[in-house]
Design a protein around this motif. Structure first.
Motif, PDB file in Angstrom:
ATOM      1  N   THR A 299       0.826  -1.207   0.000  1.00  0.00           N
ATOM      2  CA  THR A 299       0.000   0.000   0.000  1.00  0.00           C
ATOM      3  C   THR A 299       0.862   1.260   0.000  1.00  0.00           C
ATOM      4  O   THR A 299       0.552   2.246  -0.680  1.00  0.00           O
ATOM      5  CB  THR A 299      -0.934   0.002   1.213  1.00  0.00           C
ATOM      6  N   GLY A 300       1.949   1.221   0.750  1.00  0.00           N
ATOM      7  CA  GLY A 300       2.858   2.361   0.755  1.00  0.00           C
ATOM      8  C   GLY A 300       3.566   2.569  -0.566  1.00  0.00           C
ATOM      9  O   GLY A 300       3.960   3.696  -0.903  1.00  0.00           O
ATOM     10  N   LEU A 301       3.741   1.488  -1.349  1.00  0.00           N
ATOM     11  CA  LEU A 301       4.411   1.610  -2.643  1.00  0.00           C
ATOM     12  C   LEU A 301       3.536   2.275  -3.700  1.00  0.00           C
ATOM     13  O   LEU A 301       4.055   2.729  -4.723  1.00  0.00           O
ATOM     14  CB  LEU A 301       4.838   0.225  -3.149  1.00  0.00           C
ATOM     15  N   ILE A 302       2.219   2.312  -3.476  1.00  0.00           N
ATOM     16  CA  ILE A 302       1.337   2.905  -4.468  1.00  0.00           C
ATOM     17  C   ILE A 302       1.664   4.383  -4.664  1.00  0.00           C
ATOM     18  O   ILE A 302       1.642   4.891  -5.797  1.00  0.00           O
ATOM     19  CB  ILE A 302      -0.134   2.712  -4.062  1.00  0.00           C
ATOM     20  N   SER A 303       1.960   5.080  -3.580  1.00  0.00           N
ATOM     21  CA  SER A 303       2.300   6.502  -3.709  1.00  0.00           C
ATOM     22  C   SER A 303       3.564   6.683  -4.539  1.00  0.00           C
ATOM     23  O   SER A 303       3.640   7.583  -5.391  1.00  0.00           O
ATOM     24  CB  SER A 303       2.477   7.125  -2.324  1.00  0.00           C
ATOM     25  N   VAL A 304       4.555   5.824  -4.324  1.00  0.00           N
ATOM     26  CA  VAL A 304       5.785   5.899  -5.123  1.00  0.00           C
ATOM     27  C   VAL A 304       5.496   5.542  -6.572  1.00  0.00           C
ATOM     28  O   VAL A 304       6.042   6.149  -7.504  1.00  0.00           O
ATOM     29  CB  VAL A 304       6.855   4.960  -4.533  1.00  0.00           C
TER      30      VAL A 304
END
Length: 304
Positions: free
Chosen positions: A229-234
């Motif tokens: 989920t945190g990688l979606i922003s990247v």
């Protein structure tokens, strides 16, 4: 004759080979949901994300104009112009309509590579962490090769080799995000593999597939999902960067990164209109990042 008091009937203890009740798992996820609801920042970010996703999905029906219609008489209209609530771009196209439709491609390019990497990297990491040995060494050494390159340069190199286009950009971003997910999945699986309940399942005669499916997978999905989920922003930022460099979506498709590229020469004439795609990229990536942090804290029982 007086009534004889009957002894209280107590449930028989669970046998050693019986699965544990699911009440504890349900109670855990209920507590996670309760903590998420109490976190105003997380709920606010979730509300923003839901609004952005719904506006992108409903863009064909709620857009005030066709995002491809041009009008050189109305080019670079400022925000608040009648008929152009958020102004017009360098070709006189309605910015609100293009932002709504651009969200479809930007979210698609940001979420799909992470989902692909989650499936591929999660499976490889789970296999490497559970089997161990030579297989673990082989998979993790291949992953280390990808870590030798910065993610931005690796995405640009792969997209440049494959050529511009939506599909090639998704492939390049999938390759970029698979190695970190492999490493996270392998690390978590290695810790779970030596847990007592896994050893007890093996001792009871359960097969490898059953142990992974019933005992290992449910306990490693949470950390892997939170990291993804945190990688979606990247991913959204990298996807927009590829489109900005001409390696992603090609004109005249509306996409936030591509819109930044086409409007960069108009920043001195109409700076607020030119900044709108960047504002959308920033708001979406920040909301995904903060929501991921809030979800991680809610799932961390030790921190409560």
């Amino acid at each position: 004759m007086a009534d004889v008091a009957q002894p209280a009937i107590r449930p028989a203890p669970l046998a050693a080979d019986e699965p544990a009740p699911v009440t504890a798992a349900r109670g855990y996820w209920a507590s996670v949901l309760r903590r998420v609801r109490r976190d105003r920042t997380t709920m606010g970010c979730l509300t923003v994300l839901v609004a952005i996703v719904l506006s992108a999905i409903l863009a064909p029906w709620i857009s005030p104009a066709d995002p491809y219609d041009t009008s050189m008489m109305d080019r670079l209209k400022p925000i608040g112009t009648p008929g152009y609530p958020l102004g017009a771009d360098e070709l006189g196209r309605d910015m609100l309509s293009r932002l709504l439709h651009g969200g479809r491609l930007s979210l698609f390019m940001g979420i799909l590579p992470v989902v692909n990497a989650l499936i591929i990297g999660g499976a490889l990491g789970l296999l490497a962490g559970y089997v161990g040995g030579a297989l673990n060494m082989t998979i993790m050494r291949v992953v280390d090769v990808f870590y030798a390159f910065p993610s931005v340069l690796l995405a640009i190199a792969i997209s440049g080799a494959l050529g511009a286009g939506l599909l090639n950009a998704i492939v390049s971003l999938t390759v970029v995000f698979t190695p970190p997910l492999v490493r996270v999945a392998e690390s978590v699986t290695t810790q779970v593999r030596t847990a007592d309940y896994v050893e007890a399942a093996r001792a009871s005669g359960a097969g490898t597939v059953t142990v992974i499916r019933v005992h290992v997978l449910p306990n490693v999905l949470g950390p892997i999902f939170i990291y993804a989920t945190g990688l979606i922003s990247v991913s959204i930022i990298l996807a927009s960067g590829l489109s900005f460099l001409g390696l992603g979506v090609v004109p005249p498709e509306p996409e936030w990164g591509l819109m930044l590229n086409t409007l960069r020469q108009s920043i001195y004439v109409s700076p607020w209109v030119a900044a709108l795609p960047g504002v959308m990229i920033f708001a979406t990536s920040l909301a995904f990042n903060l929501f991921s942090d809030g979800l991680r804290q809610a799932m961390d029982v030790k921190a409560q």
